[in-house]
Write a protein that holds these residues in place. Structure first.
Motif, PDB file in Angstrom:
ATOM      1  N   ALA A  49      -2.456   2.789   5.578  1.00 52.31           N
ATOM      2  CA  ALA A  49      -1.614   0.833   4.857  1.00 52.31           C
ATOM      3  C   ALA A  49      -2.585   0.016   5.350  1.00 52.31           C
ATOM      4  CB  ALA A  49      -0.075   1.135   5.393  1.00 52.31           C
ATOM      5  N   ARG A  50      -2.717   0.423   5.908  1.00 47.18           N
ATOM      6  CA  ARG A  50      -4.175  -1.109   6.857  1.00 47.18           C
ATOM      7  C   ARG A  50      -4.911  -1.217   6.465  1.00 47.18           C
ATOM      8  NH1 ARG A  50      -4.576  -1.372  13.155  1.00 47.18           N
ATOM      9  NH2 ARG A  50      -5.827  -2.566  12.467  1.00 47.18           N
ATOM     10  N   GLY A  51      -5.654   0.278   6.298  1.00 45.03           N
ATOM     11  CA  GLY A  51      -6.636   0.036   4.990  1.00 45.03           C
ATOM     12  C   GLY A  51      -6.601  -0.408   3.740  1.00 45.03           C
ATOM     13  N   MET A  52      -5.750  -0.202   2.839  1.00 43.49           N
ATOM     14  CA  MET A  52      -5.317  -0.398   1.622  1.00 43.49           C
ATOM     15  C   MET A  52      -4.747  -1.543   1.553  1.00 43.49           C
ATOM     16  SD  MET A  52      -3.869   3.409   0.029  1.00 43.49           S
ATOM     17  CE  MET A  52      -3.347   3.309  -1.446  1.00 43.49           C
TER      18      MET A  52
ATOM     19  N   LEU B   6     -12.647   8.241  -3.158  1.00 42.90           N
ATOM     20  CA  LEU B   6     -11.448   7.332  -3.233  1.00 42.90           C
ATOM     21  C   LEU B   6     -11.775   6.326  -2.032  1.00 42.90           C
ATOM     22  CD1 LEU B   6      -8.361  10.117  -3.051  1.00 42.90           C
ATOM     23  CD2 LEU B   6      -8.924   8.717  -4.522  1.00 42.90           C
ATOM     24  N   ALA B   7     -12.918   5.951  -1.519  1.00 45.11           N
ATOM     25  CA  ALA B   7     -12.969   5.259   0.205  1.00 45.11           C
ATOM     26  C   ALA B   7     -12.633   3.498  -0.894  1.00 45.11           C
ATOM     27  CB  ALA B   7     -14.016   4.982   0.075  1.00 45.11           C
ATOM     28  N   HIS B   8     -13.248   2.765  -1.931  1.00 46.24           N
ATOM     29  CA  HIS B   8     -12.479   1.672  -2.613  1.00 46.24           C
ATOM     30  C   HIS B   8     -11.364   1.552  -2.206  1.00 46.24           C
ATOM     31  CE1 HIS B   8     -10.574   3.551  -5.868  1.00 46.24           C
ATOM     32  NE2 HIS B   8     -11.144   4.347  -5.779  1.00 46.24           N
ATOM     33  N   LEU B   9     -10.117   2.748  -2.393  1.00 40.83           N
ATOM     34  CA  LEU B   9      -8.798   2.510  -1.894  1.00 40.83           C
ATOM     35  C   LEU B   9      -8.616   1.535  -0.515  1.00 40.83           C
ATOM     36  CD1 LEU B   9      -7.129   6.041  -2.705  1.00 40.83           C
ATOM     37  CD2 LEU B   9      -7.588   2.993  -4.978  1.00 40.83           C
ATOM     38  N   VAL B  10      -9.208   2.093  -0.067  1.00 43.64           N
ATOM     39  CA  VAL B  10      -9.416   1.526   1.459  1.00 43.64           C
ATOM     40  C   VAL B  10     -10.490   0.280   2.354  1.00 43.64           C
ATOM     41  CG1 VAL B  10      -8.172   3.233   2.954  1.00 43.64           C
ATOM     42  CG2 VAL B  10     -10.816   2.520   2.632  1.00 43.64           C
ATOM     43  N   ALA B  11     -10.980  -0.508   1.041  1.00 42.39           N
ATOM     44  CA  ALA B  11     -11.192  -1.695   0.626  1.00 42.39           C
ATOM     45  C   ALA B  11     -10.800  -2.886  -0.306  1.00 42.39           C
ATOM     46  CB  ALA B  11     -13.062  -1.135   0.655  1.00 42.39           C
ATOM     47  N   ALA B  12     -10.532  -3.582   0.313  1.00 49.19           N
ATOM     48  CA  ALA B  12      -9.868  -4.924  -0.411  1.00 49.19           C
ATOM     49  C   ALA B  12     -10.285  -5.319  -1.862  1.00 49.19           C
ATOM     50  CB  ALA B  12      -9.225  -5.718  -0.078  1.00 49.19           C
ATOM     51  N   SER B  13     -10.144  -4.223  -2.681  1.00 45.64           N
ATOM     52  CA  SER B  13     -11.032  -4.850  -4.010  1.00 45.64           C
ATOM     53  C   SER B  13      -9.667  -5.596  -5.474  1.00 45.64           C
ATOM     54  CB  SER B  13     -11.361  -3.871  -4.360  1.00 45.64           C
ATOM     55  OG  SER B  13     -10.815  -3.124  -4.830  1.00 45.64           O
ATOM     56  N   GLY B  14     -10.431  -5.612  -5.908  1.00 48.04           N
ATOM     57  CA  GLY B  14      -9.917  -6.184  -7.380  1.00 48.04           C
ATOM     58  C   GLY B  14      -8.429  -5.195  -7.904  1.00 48.04           C
TER      59      GLY B  14
ATOM     60  N   LEU C  16      -7.620 -12.864   4.561  1.00 51.04           N
ATOM     61  CA  LEU C  16      -6.903 -11.981   4.979  1.00 51.04           C
ATOM     62  C   LEU C  16      -6.970 -10.719   5.190  1.00 51.04           C
ATOM     63  CD1 LEU C  16      -3.274 -12.880   4.249  1.00 51.04           C
ATOM     64  CD2 LEU C  16      -4.369 -13.002   6.470  1.00 51.04           C
ATOM     65  N   ALA C  17      -7.965 -10.412   3.840  1.00 50.67           N
ATOM     66  CA  ALA C  17      -8.321  -9.259   3.570  1.00 50.67           C
ATOM     67  C   ALA C  17      -9.700  -8.181   4.521  1.00 50.67           C
ATOM     68  CB  ALA C  17      -7.878  -8.827   2.475  1.00 50.67           C
ATOM     69  N   GLY C  18     -10.377  -9.761   4.739  1.00 50.03           N
ATOM     70  CA  GLY C  18     -11.623  -9.717   5.029  1.00 50.03           C
ATOM     71  C   GLY C  18     -13.065 -10.349   4.905  1.00 50.03           C
ATOM     72  N   GLY C  19     -12.348 -10.920   3.019  1.00 52.98           N
ATOM     73  CA  GLY C  19     -13.361 -11.693   2.652  1.00 52.98           C
ATOM     74  C   GLY C  19     -14.686 -11.493   2.588  1.00 52.98           C
TER      75      GLY C  19
ATOM     76  N   ALA D 284      -4.748   9.969  -7.697  1.00 53.70           N
ATOM     77  CA  ALA D 284      -3.686   8.667  -6.517  1.00 53.70           C
ATOM     78  C   ALA D 284      -4.116   7.616  -7.345  1.00 53.70           C
ATOM     79  CB  ALA D 284      -5.516   8.470  -5.694  1.00 53.70           C
ATOM     80  N   ALA D 285      -3.560   7.526  -8.982  1.00 57.05           N
ATOM     81  CA  ALA D 285      -3.772   6.679  -9.001  1.00 57.05           C
ATOM     82  C   ALA D 285      -2.223   5.648  -8.917  1.00 57.05           C
ATOM     83  CB  ALA D 285      -4.002   6.206 -11.051  1.00 57.05           C
ATOM     84  N   PRO D 286      -0.972   6.992  -9.295  1.00 57.64           N
ATOM     85  CA  PRO D 286       0.358   6.808  -9.261  1.00 57.64           C
ATOM     86  C   PRO D 286       0.870   6.102  -8.500  1.00 57.64           C
ATOM     87  CG  PRO D 286       0.643   8.921 -10.938  1.00 57.64           C
ATOM     88  CD  PRO D 286      -1.465   8.617 -10.100  1.00 57.64           C
ATOM     89  N   ALA D 287       0.322   6.687  -6.692  1.00 55.46           N
ATOM     90  CA  ALA D 287       0.584   6.164  -5.670  1.00 55.46           C
ATOM     91  C   ALA D 287      -0.085   5.146  -5.249  1.00 55.46           C
ATOM     92  CB  ALA D 287       0.141   6.710  -4.739  1.00 55.46           C
ATOM     93  N   VAL D 288      -0.991   4.357  -5.709  1.00 55.17           N
ATOM     94  CA  VAL D 288      -1.756   3.202  -5.473  1.00 55.17           C
ATOM     95  C   VAL D 288      -0.472   2.362  -5.586  1.00 55.17           C
ATOM     96  CG1 VAL D 288      -3.472   1.286  -5.590  1.00 55.17           C
ATOM     97  CG2 VAL D 288      -3.686   4.140  -5.738  1.00 55.17           C
ATOM     98  N   ALA D 289       0.036   1.332  -6.706  1.00 56.52           N
ATOM     99  CA  ALA D 289       0.625   0.579  -6.739  1.00 56.52           C
ATOM    100  C   ALA D 289       2.018   0.585  -5.708  1.00 56.52           C
ATOM    101  CB  ALA D 289       0.954   0.082  -8.443  1.00 56.52           C
ATOM    102  N   PRO D 290       2.942   1.725  -5.839  1.00 58.96           N
ATOM    103  CA  PRO D 290       3.335   1.366  -4.727  1.00 58.96           C
ATOM    104  C   PRO D 290       3.233   1.387  -3.558  1.00 58.96           C
ATOM    105  CG  PRO D 290       4.115   3.538  -6.134  1.00 58.96           C
ATOM    106  CD  PRO D 290       2.824   3.138  -6.537  1.00 58.96           C
ATOM    107  N   VAL D 291       2.355   1.197  -2.661  1.00 61.54           N
ATOM    108  CA  VAL D 291       1.905   1.557  -1.961  1.00 61.54           C
ATOM    109  C   VAL D 291       1.305   0.455  -1.407  1.00 61.54           C
ATOM    110  CG1 VAL D 291      -0.052   2.065  -0.104  1.00 61.54           C
ATOM    111  CG2 VAL D 291       0.388   4.208  -0.670  1.00 61.54           C
ATOM    112  N   MET D 292       0.839  -0.638  -2.472  1.00 64.09           N
ATOM    113  CA  MET D 292       0.317  -2.039  -1.997  1.00 64.09           C
ATOM    114  C   MET D 292       1.229  -2.502  -1.928  1.00 64.09           C
ATOM    115  SD  MET D 292      -2.228  -4.408  -2.125  1.00 64.09           S
ATOM    116  CE  MET D 292      -2.302  -5.943  -2.502  1.00 64.09           C
ATOM    117  N   TRP D 293       2.765  -2.814  -3.734  1.00 64.24           N
ATOM    118  CA  TRP D 293       3.745  -3.275  -2.731  1.00 64.24           C
ATOM    119  C   TRP D 293       4.511  -3.245  -2.003  1.00 64.24           C
ATOM    120  CZ3 TRP D 293       4.437  -1.905  -8.952  1.00 64.24           C
ATOM    121  CH2 TRP D 293       3.398  -2.717  -9.692  1.00 64.24           C
TER     122      TRP D 293
END
Length: 754
Positions: free
Chosen positions: A202-205, A226-234, A272-275, A391-400
């Motif tokens: 969760a900290r990564g995402m 899936l590594a982009h999920l734990v690197a803050a991005s668009g 906050l997300a590392g810049g 993975a797509a259906p789980a990303v938004a719930p985790v982020m929100w």
């Protein structure tokens, strides 16, 4: 052709803002690095732009970008730090990262300048270390090394090698200090309501901090794309904006207030997300779109992308050299170019709109980033598309849920815990998905690096093919699409069917080759390749070298006169160029290696304690034997075997050949990350004491299956299992590889040893 050129010029005239921004970004990109590139860009403007005012405006933007880039680089490189001993208080800018299992590094600020703090394993860090914490360090300032190019691009001026690190109890103040406290409370909110593995993910995402992830989880996410999920991005910025706008509407805020609130929170989210470059790009694009909405004008994603390029390059002209920056922009470019067409074609198949959108976006991003992934990592994931789709259906719930928990954590952790706990299910699903998708042997394949010129050629050819395809009649498009689909499936099948790498790895790679009952260890880093022993006569060493992409050896080492170590030396010398032979045979022996080297006109030197030989970034130090005094005629060859200490940056490896503790105990041995176990794992009473001195994290036994010697012996296996975290053997694991990437070791094996 003339009509197409005219159409292109008309398009440029219709979008002057786009052209000016593109010229500004091109100047920032080309000016600081290459006068030739700047001249080429100038020539391109003169050829493609026809309207005189637009020509002058474009050239002015191009030159202004070059001037700003040069001035910015001069400011970034200005430093008053000098090499030498130092005792100072520094402010940590990130969580410490582990390199090669025994060294921890972190970016920090010293006297207003960015430095890279490096602490060997023996140096203890304070219990609490996080961005904004001020620590007292004693150590030595030195120039950044060749392995720190990434830190140089991030603005680091020096390397601070710490001998002691002490807590001061102080933190930085101001706006950044306030953001540090927000981040800390968010981290505690996510950690407090979730089990440790899900909390780390969760900290990564949510915050882009992957430092708490285990190596296995991090590797699974990398292999599956899936590594982009734990690197803050668009995706983070988009989901944050959607949450803020929805929450604002629920609270009764007007549209203008909601948009301004979204801008403020996106701007705060970047530090906050590392810049990093990716989150900077996403933030600029997101804010540009919101500003367009505030102004009541239609937003242009192409304009926002160009603006993001100009802003990030103006802040740091070296950002373009960062793989994250390149991948971020390539993914967005591909999505802008490909998603509309893909979505239309998927909708024609009556696919559900949500599925069509997810598939189109994932496919476009995968296609757009593949050449760069091959360039930087020499690997491609064959499961990235299905893994990202699932993975797509789980990303938004985790982020929100994570964002809401972080917000509630600013008030009271108890309020955040129930919300964070709701994210446990999607987080657990993502962890399971990454593990399952990474399991197949074909999940990831090694591919050759196309080089920078090759990447540009691939993108240019793809763009030209796409433009040509769009001009085809509809019936021809359908036929061409079928051919391309079949070709893509065939390429994926060919890659999946391929077994083992066929190209030299970009990262440091040590391969304990499966050659049966014998020794053969291959060390590669980029173009450098060293082979230590060749295994038995008629063994598979040549096939192993071919699969590892070896076409030339910088050095071939024959550790001693034993058929299971030098038996295939003649075949290797006869098959490929060798720069140097390091010969461990005694003068009293038959001199076979000496004769073979002379027959192939290869330079040969006898191994002798104290020698240091370099091959690219590899340094090999001979620890044993000493040639003076000469060994007696009846000397045991195993006791005179060449012992090597291999070093590459922070990584250390000990290759012992057949020399056991009766020899090794008297040598000055380094602490190492990896060890080749002596004499195929034979019984060695002194092994526990050696392991206590060496402290390896990985031990590899080169041994043949069902051998008649009983290797490896139970006592040796027991000693290794007590002292070494990872033990591998070629009779069961096949060729064992250690890959050192980003300061971490990854150990893998090719099943089917023997």
């Amino acid at each position: 052709m003339l009509r197409r050129a005219a159409d292109a010029q008309a398009a440029l005239a219709r979008h002057p803002r786009h052209l000016l921004l593109a010229a500004l970004a091109a100047g920032l990109l080309a000016g600081p690095s290459s006068a030739v590139a700047l001249a080429a860009a100038t020539a391109l403007v003169l050829v493609t732009v026809r309207e005189t005012p637009l020509v002058f405006g474009t050239l002015a933007a191009l030159l202004a970008g070059a001037a700003v880039g040069d001035a910015r680089l001069a400011a970034l490189d200005r430093s008053e730090l000098a090499p030498g001993d130092v005792t100072a208080r520094v402010t940590l800018l990130e969580h410490p990262r582990t390199r090669s299992f025994n060294t921890r590094v972190a970016a920090a600020q010293l006297r207003g300048e960015r430095v890279l703090v490096k602490a060997p394993a023996r140096v203890a860090w304070p219990r609490v270390v996080a961005p904004g914490i001020i620590v007292a360090i004693e150590g030595r300032l030195a120039a950044l090394g060749p392995h720190d190019a990434h830190e140089r691009r991030r603005g680091a001026h020096a390397l601070l090698v710490a001998t002691t690190i002490r807590a001061t109890g102080a933190r930085r103040g101001g706006l950044l200090g306030a953001l540090d406290r927000v981040r800390d409370r968010s981290e505690r909110a996510l950690a407090g309501g979730l089990p440790a593995p899900q909390g780390a993910l969760a900290r990564g995402m949510v915050l882009g901090q992957d430092s708490a992830l285990t190596d296995d989880v991090r590797e699974d996410f990398r292999v599956t794309g899936l590594a982009h999920l734990v690197a803050a991005s668009g995706a983070n910025v988009m989901l944050l904006a959607a949450l803020v706008l929805a929450a604002g509407a629920a609270l009764g805020l007007g549209l203008s207030a909601r948009l301004w609130l979204a801008i403020a929170l996106i701007a705060a989210y970047v530090p906050l997300a590392g810049g990093g470059p990716s989150i900077q790009r996403a933030a600029v694009m997101g804010i540009a779109g919101i500003v367009a909405a505030l102004a009541g004008r239609p937003s242009s994603r192409w304009y926002a992308l160009l603006l993001a390029a100009a802003v990030t390059l103006a802040w740091n002209p070296r950002a373009a050299g960062d793989a994250g920056w390149q991948l971020s922009f390539a993914a967005v470019l591909a999505m802008l170019a490909l998603v509309p067409g893909l979505r239309t074609r998927l909708a024609a198949t009556r696919a559900p709109p949500a599925l069509a959108d997810a598939l189109a976006v994932t496919a476009a991003a995968t296609i757009g980033t593949a050449p760069l992934i091959a360039l930087h990592f020499e690997r491609l994931s064959l499961v990235s598309l299905p893994a990202n789709l699932l993975a797509a259906p789980a990303v938004a719930p985790v982020m929100w849920l994570g964002t809401i928990a972080g917000a509630l954590g600013q008030i009271a952790p108890a309020l955040a815990a129930p919300v964070a706990a709701l994210a446990a299910l999607p987080l657990g699903y993502l962890t399971w998905l990454a593990d399952a998708a990474a399991a197949p042997a074909f999940a990831e394949v090694v591919v050759p690096s196309p080089g920078a010129a090759g990447v540009l050629a691939i993108y240019a050819a793809t763009a030209a093919a796409l433009l040509a395809w769009r001009r085809l009649p509809r019936t021809a498009r359908r036929a061409t699409s079928g051919v391309l689909a079949l070709g893509a499936l065939g390429a994926v099948a060919a890659l999946a069917a391929g077994h083992g790498p066929g190209h030299p790895p970009k990262d440091l790679t040590i391969s304990f080759l499966d050659v049966g009952q014998g020794d053969a260890t291959l060390i590669q880093h980029g173009d450098a390749a060293v082979l230590v022993d060749t295994g038995p006569p008629g063994g598979p060493v040549l096939e192993r070298l071919r699969r590892a992409g070896v076409r030339r050896l910088d050095m071939l080492v024959a550790t001693h006169d034993a058929a299971d170590h030098d038996g295939a030396t003649a075949a290797v010398l006869a098959t490929m160029p060798v720069g140097l032979v390091l010969d461990g045979e005694e003068v009293t022996a038959g001199g076979e290696v000496r004769r073979l080297a002379a027959a192939h006109s290869v330079r040969r030197i006898a191994s002798d304690a104290g020698q240091v030989i370099r091959a690219g970034p590899l340094q090999l130090r001979v620890l044993w034997p000493r040639r003076e005094p000469a060994a007696p005629a009846d000397a045991e060859p195993n006791d005179r075997a060449t012992v090597l200490h291999v070093r590459d940056g922070d990584f250390d490896l000990l290759l012992t050949a057949d020399a056991e503790s009766n020899v090794l105990a008297g040598l000055h041995l380094p602490v190492v990350e990896a060890l080749k176990v002596s004499h195929h794992g034979s019984d060695d009473p002194g092994l526990p004491g050696l392991l206590e001195r060496l402290r390896p994290q990985v031990a590899a036994i080169e041994v043949g299956a069902h051998n008649s010697y009983g290797h490896p012996t139970p006592s040796t296996l027991a000693a290794l299992q007590r002292a070494v975290p990872v033990v591998r053997r070629t009779d069961r694991d096949g060729t064992v590889r250690i890959t050192v990437r980003d300061g971490r070791m990854h150990v893998s094996g090719e099943e089917g040893g023997g």
